[in-house]
Design a protein around this motif. Structure first.
Motif, PDB file in Angstrom:
ATOM      1  N   VAL A  33      53.690  22.004  37.669  1.00  0.00           N
ATOM      2  CA  VAL A  33      54.201  20.871  38.419  1.00  0.00           C
ATOM      3  C   VAL A  33      55.070  21.452  39.524  1.00  0.00           C
ATOM      4  N   VAL A  34      54.827  21.003  40.763  1.00  0.00           N
ATOM      5  CA  VAL A  34      55.562  21.525  41.909  1.00  0.00           C
ATOM      6  C   VAL A  34      56.414  20.421  42.511  1.00  0.00           C
ATOM      7  N   GLN A  35      57.683  20.710  42.676  1.00  0.00           N
ATOM      8  CA  GLN A  35      58.606  19.816  43.370  1.00  0.00           C
ATOM      9  C   GLN A  35      58.835  20.427  44.740  1.00  0.00           C
ATOM     10  N   GLY A  36      58.618  19.654  45.790  1.00  0.00           N
ATOM     11  CA  GLY A  36      58.802  20.191  47.133  1.00  0.00           C
ATOM     12  C   GLY A  36      59.067  19.099  48.136  1.00  0.00           C
ATOM     13  N   TYR A  37      59.010  19.481  49.399  1.00  0.00           N
ATOM     14  CA  TYR A  37      59.258  18.560  50.496  1.00  0.00           C
ATOM     15  C   TYR A  37      57.962  17.829  50.833  1.00  0.00           C
ATOM     16  N   VAL A  38      57.970  16.508  50.797  1.00  0.00           N
ATOM     17  CA  VAL A  38      56.780  15.717  51.080  1.00  0.00           C
ATOM     18  C   VAL A  38      56.332  15.965  52.514  1.00  0.00           C
ATOM     19  N   ILE A  39      55.051  16.219  52.679  1.00  0.00           N
ATOM     20  CA  ILE A  39      54.479  16.405  54.011  1.00  0.00           C
ATOM     21  C   ILE A  39      54.187  15.026  54.585  1.00  0.00           C
ATOM     22  N   THR A  40      54.779  14.735  55.736  1.00  0.00           N
ATOM     23  CA  THR A  40      54.602  13.438  56.364  1.00  0.00           C
ATOM     24  C   THR A  40      53.930  13.531  57.729  1.00  0.00           C
ATOM     25  N   ASP A  41      53.752  14.745  58.246  1.00  0.00           N
ATOM     26  CA  ASP A  41      53.139  14.926  59.561  1.00  0.00           C
ATOM     27  C   ASP A  41      51.677  14.467  59.501  1.00  0.00           C
ATOM     28  N   PRO A  42      51.305  13.442  60.288  1.00  0.00           N
ATOM     29  CA  PRO A  42      49.939  12.921  60.243  1.00  0.00           C
ATOM     30  C   PRO A  42      48.870  13.976  60.541  1.00  0.00           C
ATOM     31  N   ALA A  43      49.146  14.908  61.446  1.00  0.00           N
ATOM     32  CA  ALA A  43      48.162  15.943  61.778  1.00  0.00           C
ATOM     33  C   ALA A  43      47.926  16.874  60.590  1.00  0.00           C
ATOM     34  N   ALA A  56      50.847  15.780  49.088  1.00  0.00           N
ATOM     35  CA  ALA A  56      51.040  17.207  49.325  1.00  0.00           C
ATOM     36  C   ALA A  56      52.525  17.468  49.545  1.00  0.00           C
ATOM     37  N   VAL A  57      52.985  18.605  49.048  1.00  0.00           N
ATOM     38  CA  VAL A  57      54.371  19.005  49.244  1.00  0.00           C
ATOM     39  C   VAL A  57      54.404  20.421  49.793  1.00  0.00           C
ATOM     40  N   ARG A  58      55.479  20.717  50.503  1.00  0.00           N
ATOM     41  CA  ARG A  58      55.689  22.053  51.050  1.00  0.00           C
ATOM     42  C   ARG A  58      56.805  22.714  50.243  1.00  0.00           C
ATOM     43  N   ILE A  59      56.578  23.972  49.874  1.00  0.00           N
ATOM     44  CA  ILE A  59      57.605  24.726  49.166  1.00  0.00           C
ATOM     45  C   ILE A  59      57.795  26.064  49.874  1.00  0.00           C
ATOM     46  N   PRO A  60      58.984  26.625  49.824  1.00  0.00           N
ATOM     47  CA  PRO A  60      59.244  27.894  50.496  1.00  0.00           C
ATOM     48  C   PRO A  60      58.417  29.036  49.891  1.00  0.00           C
TER      49      PRO A  60
END
Length: 72
Positions: A33-43, A56-60
């Motif tokens: 399970v990954v906790q990260g920053y939600v990707i909101t960029d439409p592209a 989708a989430v972004r993690i360092p």
């Protein structure tokens, strides 16, 4: 219904507030399970072509690199 226990594997080492990207494992199944920053960029989202019910989430990168360096 009781939630399946999660075990913290690693987190963002630059985290200052305790609610940063984190990698967990589900103890019963071994799934991740990954906790990260939600990707909101439409592209970016358009490139992923996510089906309903997924996100989708972004993690360092250093967070995962640290974890996998210790695994192999």
């Amino acid at each position: 219904m009781t939630a399946e226990p999660l075990r913290k594997l690693t987190g963002d080492t630059d985290c200052k507030n305790g609610t940063c990207p984190t990698l967990w494992t589900k103890t019963a199944t071994g799934d991740y399970v990954v906790q990260g920053y939600v990707i909101t960029d439409p592209a970016e989202l358009a490139q992923l072509d996510l089906p309903a019910g997924e996100t989708a989430v972004r993690i360092p990168a250093p967070m995962l690199e640290e974890y996998f360096r210790g695994r192999f």
